[in-house]
Scaffold this active site. Structure first.
Site, mmCIF file in Angstrom:
data_model
loop_
_atom_site.group_PDB
_atom_site.id
_atom_site.type_symbol
_atom_site.label_atom_id
_atom_site.label_comp_id
_atom_site.label_asym_id
_atom_site.label_seq_id
_atom_site.Cartn_x
_atom_site.Cartn_y
_atom_site.Cartn_z
ATOM 1 N N CYS A 42 0.960 -0.791 -0.022
ATOM 2 C CA CYS A 42 0.444 0.077 -0.421
ATOM 3 C C CYS A 42 0.897 1.202 0.072
ATOM 4 O O CYS A 42 2.147 1.224 0.434
ATOM 5 C CB CYS A 42 -0.530 -0.364 1.500
ATOM 6 S SG CYS A 42 -2.222 1.742 0.981
ATOM 7 N N ASP A 44 0.731 3.877 1.518
ATOM 8 C CA ASP A 44 0.167 4.181 2.928
ATOM 9 C C ASP A 44 2.326 4.681 3.713
ATOM 10 O O ASP A 44 2.661 3.753 3.202
ATOM 11 C CB ASP A 44 -0.016 3.541 4.192
ATOM 12 C CG ASP A 44 -0.611 4.017 5.288
ATOM 13 O OD1 ASP A 44 0.370 4.726 6.350
ATOM 14 O OD2 ASP A 44 -1.946 3.613 5.720
ATOM 15 N N ARG A 46 3.006 5.303 5.746
ATOM 16 C CA ARG A 46 3.645 4.296 7.345
ATOM 17 C C ARG A 46 3.891 3.020 7.345
ATOM 18 O O ARG A 46 4.420 2.140 8.431
ATOM 19 C CB ARG A 46 2.183 4.472 8.233
ATOM 20 C CG ARG A 46 1.629 5.933 9.043
ATOM 21 C CD ARG A 46 0.384 5.451 10.139
ATOM 22 N NE ARG A 46 -1.260 5.376 8.705
ATOM 23 C CZ ARG A 46 -1.982 5.234 9.418
ATOM 24 N NH1 ARG A 46 -2.336 6.029 10.338
ATOM 25 N NH2 ARG A 46 -2.976 4.841 8.218
ATOM 26 N N HIS A 98 -2.158 -3.603 5.083
ATOM 27 C CA HIS A 98 -2.133 -3.362 6.106
ATOM 28 C C HIS A 98 -3.571 -3.367 7.141
ATOM 29 O O HIS A 98 -4.833 -2.900 5.957
ATOM 30 C CB HIS A 98 -1.103 -2.472 6.590
ATOM 31 C CG HIS A 98 -1.680 -0.998 5.805
ATOM 32 N ND1 HIS A 98 -2.395 0.088 6.685
ATOM 33 C CD2 HIS A 98 -1.783 -0.689 4.754
ATOM 34 C CE1 HIS A 98 -2.780 0.721 5.612
ATOM 35 N NE2 HIS A 98 -2.429 1.042 4.981
ATOM 36 N N CYS A 101 -5.989 0.080 6.915
ATOM 37 C CA CYS A 101 -5.993 1.045 5.518
ATOM 38 C C CYS A 101 -7.297 1.881 5.256
ATOM 39 O O CYS A 101 -8.138 1.139 5.416
ATOM 40 C CB CYS A 101 -5.914 -0.425 4.737
ATOM 41 S SG CYS A 101 -5.836 -0.053 3.039
HETATM 42 ZN ZN LIG Z 1 -3.220 1.133 3.096
#
Ligand SMILES: [Zn+2]
Length: 216
Positions: A42, A44, A46, A98, A101
């Site tokens: 992803c 993202d 993090r 994750h 999400c």
């Molecule tokens: Zn995500």
């Protein structure tokens, strides 16, 4: 200091640190790349692939998009897959989602009028929800439902990889790569294995390519 200025400064510090640790570090990396693993994760911020598995530059070939999806009309992810499998000859492909999400949570909501393009990308996750509605609705809270969809979305993407000519050809001709589905916990930093498909995994007949095509 602005955010981008800090990044440029940190880059200088990183170059210094790496060069001190290994004077030939950049010369070595500039010659070639031989990663064993393709990571599809992803976008993202993090879940930075290399950092969470403590990998060095050159170890992992990475593709990231919203909610770690493989979409058959997306030439970006498919080009990455083809290059990783056919040219870099990776031994493993990991799809890593994750918990918590944002893309998956958004897919469980109504479509946002401001995000007409993102809506289309998330449509594929809504399809995963429809496919597994009974399983997901067994969970009590919205958070649990979203996290179950996170897991099922990872599993679906791994299965979807087996529907590509790229994976079917590599499985038949080279007996690789092994496909993995993992999920990452934002609150504890841990990776969990959800699924692993070795090259002899049966593929549903309607998704199989004919021998003739794969031989070409
Ligand atoms: Zn995500």
């Amino acid at each position: 200091m602005k955010a981008f200025e800090r990044l440029l400064l940190e880059n200088k510090a990183w170059v210094e640190e790496k060069s001190t640790q290994e004077p030939e570090f950049f010369l070595r990396l500039s010659k070639d790349q031989r990663p064993d693993t393709l990571w599809i994760g992803c976008a993202d911020s993090r879940v930075p692939a290399e950092i969470i598995v403590n990998a060095q530059p050159g170890e992992i070939f990475v593709h990231r998009n919203i909610a770690n999806q493989i979409i058959m009309t997306d030439f970006n992810s498919l080009s990455v897959l083809q290059y990783a499998v056919d040219v870099l000859k990776v031994s493993d492909v990991i799809v890593c989602g994750h918990y918590d999400c944002g893309g998956v949570k958004a897919a469980l909501s109504k479509q946002s009028p401001e995000l007409v393009v993102v809506n289309k990308w998330l449509m594929h996750i809504k399809d995963v929800y429809r496919l597994h509605r009974d399983d997901i609705e067994n969970y009590a809270t919205d958070k649990e439902k979203a996290n179950r969809l996170v897991e099922l979305n990872v599993i679906e993407q791994v299965v979807k990889l087996t529907h590509t000519s790229i994976i079917q050809q590599a499985w038949r001709q080279h007996n690789r790569p092994v496909l993995h589905g993992w999920v990452y916990g934002l609150d504890n930093g841990m990776l969990k294995q959800l699924i692993m498909l070795p090259p002899d995994t049966p593929i549903e007949p309607i998704y199989q390519y004919t021998e003739t095509l794969l031989a070409s």
